[in-house]
Design a protein around this motif. Sequence first.
Motif, short mmCIF file in Angstrom:
data_model
loop_
_atom_site.label_atom_id
_atom_site.label_comp_id
_atom_site.label_asym_id
_atom_site.label_seq_id
_atom_site.Cartn_x
_atom_site.Cartn_y
_atom_site.Cartn_z
N LYS A 54 -0.11 -11.73 -43.65
CA LYS A 54 0.74 -12.17 -44.75
C LYS A 54 0.09 -11.90 -46.10
CE LYS A 54 1.98 -16.13 -42.00
NZ LYS A 54 1.75 -17.55 -41.91
N LYS A 55 0.91 -11.88 -47.11
CA LYS A 55 0.44 -11.77 -48.49
C LYS A 55 -0.43 -12.99 -48.81
CE LYS A 55 2.32 -11.38 -53.16
NZ LYS A 55 3.54 -11.34 -53.96
N ASN A 56 -1.51 -12.76 -49.53
CA ASN A 56 -2.40 -13.84 -50.01
C ASN A 56 -2.98 -14.67 -48.87
OD1 ASN A 56 -1.69 -13.01 -52.64
ND2 ASN A 56 -0.01 -14.47 -52.72
N GLU A 57 -3.36 -14.04 -47.78
CA GLU A 57 -3.83 -14.78 -46.61
C GLU A 57 -5.34 -15.02 -46.57
OE1 GLU A 57 -3.31 -14.64 -41.75
OE2 GLU A 57 -1.98 -13.47 -43.01
N LEU A 80 -5.32 -4.22 -48.89
CA LEU A 80 -6.37 -5.24 -48.99
C LEU A 80 -6.09 -6.18 -50.16
CD1 LEU A 80 -9.48 -3.03 -48.14
CD2 LEU A 80 -8.51 -4.86 -46.73
N PHE A 81 -5.60 -5.63 -51.26
CA PHE A 81 -5.21 -6.46 -52.40
C PHE A 81 -4.08 -7.41 -52.00
CE2 PHE A 81 -2.67 -7.32 -56.18
CZ PHE A 81 -3.64 -7.77 -57.07
N ARG A 82 -3.08 -6.89 -51.30
CA ARG A 82 -1.92 -7.69 -50.91
C ARG A 82 -2.33 -8.90 -50.08
NH1 ARG A 82 1.09 -8.42 -46.53
NH2 ARG A 82 0.05 -6.81 -45.30
N VAL A 83 -3.26 -8.74 -49.16
CA VAL A 83 -3.60 -9.83 -48.25
C VAL A 83 -4.69 -10.77 -48.81
CG1 VAL A 83 -2.88 -8.49 -46.23
CG2 VAL A 83 -5.32 -8.53 -46.87
N THR A 84 -5.24 -10.42 -49.97
CA THR A 84 -6.27 -11.27 -50.59
C THR A 84 -5.61 -12.34 -51.45
OG1 THR A 84 -7.76 -9.37 -50.68
CG2 THR A 84 -8.33 -11.25 -52.07
N LYS A 85 -6.10 -13.57 -51.33
CA LYS A 85 -5.60 -14.67 -52.16
C LYS A 85 -5.99 -14.45 -53.62
CE LYS A 85 -6.03 -18.29 -48.64
NZ LYS A 85 -6.78 -19.50 -48.25
N HIS A 170 -19.36 -1.95 -53.46
CA HIS A 170 -18.36 -2.20 -54.51
C HIS A 170 -17.78 -3.59 -54.33
CE1 HIS A 170 -18.61 2.16 -54.93
NE2 HIS A 170 -17.89 2.05 -56.04
N ARG A 171 -17.40 -4.21 -55.45
CA ARG A 171 -16.81 -5.55 -55.37
C ARG A 171 -15.78 -5.71 -56.49
NH1 ARG A 171 -21.67 -5.58 -57.68
NH2 ARG A 171 -21.98 -6.76 -59.60
N GLY A 172 -14.88 -6.65 -56.26
CA GLY A 172 -13.87 -6.96 -57.25
C GLY A 172 -13.21 -8.28 -56.93
N VAL A 173 -12.38 -8.76 -57.83
CA VAL A 173 -11.72 -10.05 -57.69
C VAL A 173 -10.23 -9.87 -57.94
CG1 VAL A 173 -11.57 -12.42 -58.59
CG2 VAL A 173 -13.80 -11.26 -58.48
N LYS A 174 -9.41 -10.51 -57.09
CA LYS A 174 -7.96 -10.47 -57.33
C LYS A 174 -7.64 -11.47 -58.44
CE LYS A 174 -3.49 -10.75 -55.01
NZ LYS A 174 -2.82 -10.79 -53.71
N PRO A 175 -6.90 -11.05 -59.45
CA PRO A 175 -6.56 -11.96 -60.56
C PRO A 175 -5.84 -13.22 -60.05
CG PRO A 175 -5.83 -9.73 -61.05
CD PRO A 175 -6.28 -9.74 -59.62
N VAL A 176 -6.08 -14.33 -60.74
CA VAL A 176 -5.46 -15.59 -60.35
C VAL A 176 -3.98 -15.59 -60.74
CG1 VAL A 176 -5.50 -18.09 -60.71
CG2 VAL A 176 -7.64 -16.83 -60.46
N SER A 177 -3.62 -15.00 -61.82
CA SER A 177 -2.19 -14.91 -62.17
C SER A 177 -1.89 -13.69 -62.98
CB SER A 177 -1.74 -16.14 -62.92
OG SER A 177 -2.49 -16.35 -64.09
#
Length: 177
Positions: A54-57, A80-85, A170-177
């Motif tokens: 699911k999205k944001n899992e 990977l972005f889609r499934v990351t919270k 490599h590393r990164g963070v999914k934006p909160v909003s």
Amino acid sequence: AAGTGTSSAALASAGAQVVAGDFSEGMLDVGRAKHGANPLISFVHADAMKLPFKKNEFDAVTMSFGLRNVLKPQVALKELFRVTKPGGRIVICEFSTPTNAFTKAFYKTYLTKVMPAFAKLSSTNSEAYTYLAESIEAWPDQTELAAWIREAGFEHVAYRNLTGGIVAMHRGVKPVS
């Protein structure tokens, strides 16, 4: 690209609940045999370009030495972005480009001459080593992979060279909003 679950087991030993996904059922079978008793690890057949989640899992997503083997790596990064919270992290460890001329020359010689010769002598599948060398040489450098991760939507993207740039984390963070 969880493969046989070696990295998954390391994450689980630190207390993480791990979903080890891989495209190869054979690799997953080996992983289940090695680590199946660990209640913190579940093995799932998954295509990196169309993840069965699911999205944001997930709080974090990671791939070690596997993105290079995906047919469309940018599609996999978007998945990977889609499934990351939101607020979650991505970590990608992959072969990369050596950062100094001596290491680059040594490594190219190793990949194109030494490794194939050794593989012919010691391996029943020397073609796999030819593929490995070719896929590493064709893979983008650290800056380009970082750009792909940003294009997928992650922020605060950075990388750290390991072994003189032969490998980069490599590393990164999914934006909160």
